[in-house]
Design an enzyme around this catalytic site. Structure first.
Site, short mmCIF file in Angstrom:
data_model
loop_
_atom_site.label_atom_id
_atom_site.label_comp_id
_atom_site.label_asym_id
_atom_site.label_seq_id
_atom_site.Cartn_x
_atom_site.Cartn_y
_atom_site.Cartn_z
CB CYS A 10 -34.78 20.51 49.79
SG CYS A 10 -34.84 21.33 47.81
CB CYS A 13 -35.22 17.25 45.24
SG CYS A 13 -34.07 18.64 45.22
#
Lengths: 77, 318
Positions: A10, A13
């Site tokens: 996502c 990250c």
């Protein structure tokens, strides 16, 4: 030095991975940065909130995105 | 919040010299007042919740809930779900961690329901745009759904419907560093900047669309199709809400504008709960740890609960 970025891919990250790369570059480190997306592996590190930063098998940060400065201090120490 | 309306009114009607009652002027007035209000609340709310967050970390929650009992455990789990960080990508590691620590399945689900449903961004938006009464109704019914839904799942004996690998995982223990107040404040500051820049564009877009509806759509436009007298409106709103997620915060201002045009309060609540509490990406991720049957039961319980909340408040408050 082995650096792992744990997270399912996502936005947070990706930001962590980016900051880690910048930190390595600024320190002149040639560490290997590995993205870990497998949930079994993430969970086996005991991490319950992603993203997480693992250095040489040790969980350094989880559940938040540290800035470049913090990662640099972490990698130096 | 009268001062903000005065500022917005001053800009639109005095500085820009637009006429009162003109749709574009009304839309702009609404947009400026709401944007300032919502962003002020967002910053304050996220900052405060982020500080709480440094105390209520997932490992602590796990320890607190391990071996807890039905009822009280579900209530604590639902309450702890409010300040806990949640992005749908953390759902799986969290779930695995809870299972490993012996947190009962039903208690875990109370947490999984309240975590995305009641969060600081939604609360700031609800409070800013709808006032404290609607915000309180939302929190109250959200907590009831989290507790009741968790208890129900716990009673259904569905432990076998968790993917088998989950029970085999043995994780390392991570040591938690103790933070001092400086670190907590720094964390809260970074967190606030992060979240506001992430959701900000969606919120501005949502407020702009809401302002447009506010200025151009006639009052009472939705009274027939989404008003309190159409019982079908609630389930339809819930179904539409499930696939919407990434822009959850941005949809709240639109819902507010729709309410102004005649959408009933219960329908609006059910719609917003469905947007924040149930999302396609979250389900896809949860499928990795839940077998299809348990996932379907989870979605069904939530959808039915949201519809019930909508119908209840439409009946009570119409």
């Amino acid at each position: 030095m082995k650096i792992e970025v744990l997270g399912s891919g996502c936005a947070n990250c990706k930001k962590l991975e980016e900051n880690t790369r910048t930190a390595c570059k600024e320190l002149g480190l040639t560490a290997k940065i590995i993205k870990v997306q497998d949930f079994k592996k993430i969970a086996s590190y005991g991490v319950m909130a992603t993203p997480a930063l693992v250095v040489d098998g040790e969980v350094k940060i989880y559940g938040r995105v540290p800035d470049v400065k913090e990662i640099k201090e972490l990698l130096k120490g | 919040m009268g001062i903000l309306e005065d500022i917005a009114g001053g800009v639109v009607f005095n500085i820009l010299n637009m006429a009162r009652g003109e749709p574009l002027a009304e839309a702009l007035n609404f947009f400026i007042a709401d944007t300032i209000k919502v962003f002020l609340l967002l910053v304050v709310m996220i900052f405060l919740v982020s500080i709480i967050r440094t105390f209520v970390t997932p490992p602590k929650v796990k320890k607190l809930l391990g071996g807890s009992k039905e009822g009280f455990g579900n209530l604590v789990a639902a309450l702890l779900g409010v300040p806990t960080p949640f992005c749908s990508c953390s759902a799986v590691p969290l779930f695995i961690g809870f299972m490993e620590a012996g947190v009962p399945l039903g208690v875990t689900f109370s947490f999984l329901i309240s975590c995305p449903l009641i969060n600081e961004v939604a609360l700031a938006m609800l409070f800013g745009l709808f006032g404290w009464k609607v915000a309180a109704l939302y929190i109250g019914s959200g907590l009831v759904i989290a507790v009741a839904g968790g208890i129900l799942i716990g009673r259904l004996d569905l432990e076998d419907e968790v993917e088998d690998f989950v029970k085999k995982i043995r994780s390392k223990k991570i040591e938690e560093k103790k933070l001092n107040w400086n670190q907590r404040l720094k964390f809260a500051r970074l967190q606030t900047i992060n979240i506001v820049t992430n959701v900000g564009p969606y919120i501005v877009l949502g407020i702009a669309l809401g302002a447009f509806i506010h200025g151009f759509v006639p009052i009472g436009f939705l009274a027939d199709i989404a008003g309190p007298n159409n019982p079908l409106a609630v389930p339809v709103a819930v179904i539409i809400g499930i696939p919407l997620y990434s822009n959850a915060a941005g949809t709240i201002p639109i819902v507010q504008a729709l309410m102004d045009k005649g959408m009933a309060i219960g329908t609006a609540l059910a719609f917003m709960m469905s947007i924040t509490g149930l999302s396609l990406p979250e389900m896809i991720i949860l499928r990795k740890v839940l077998k299809p049957k348990l996932l379907a039961i989870f979605v069904l319980i939530l959808a039915v609960s949201f519809i019930a909340v909508g119908l209840l408040f439409n009946a009570l408050l119409a």
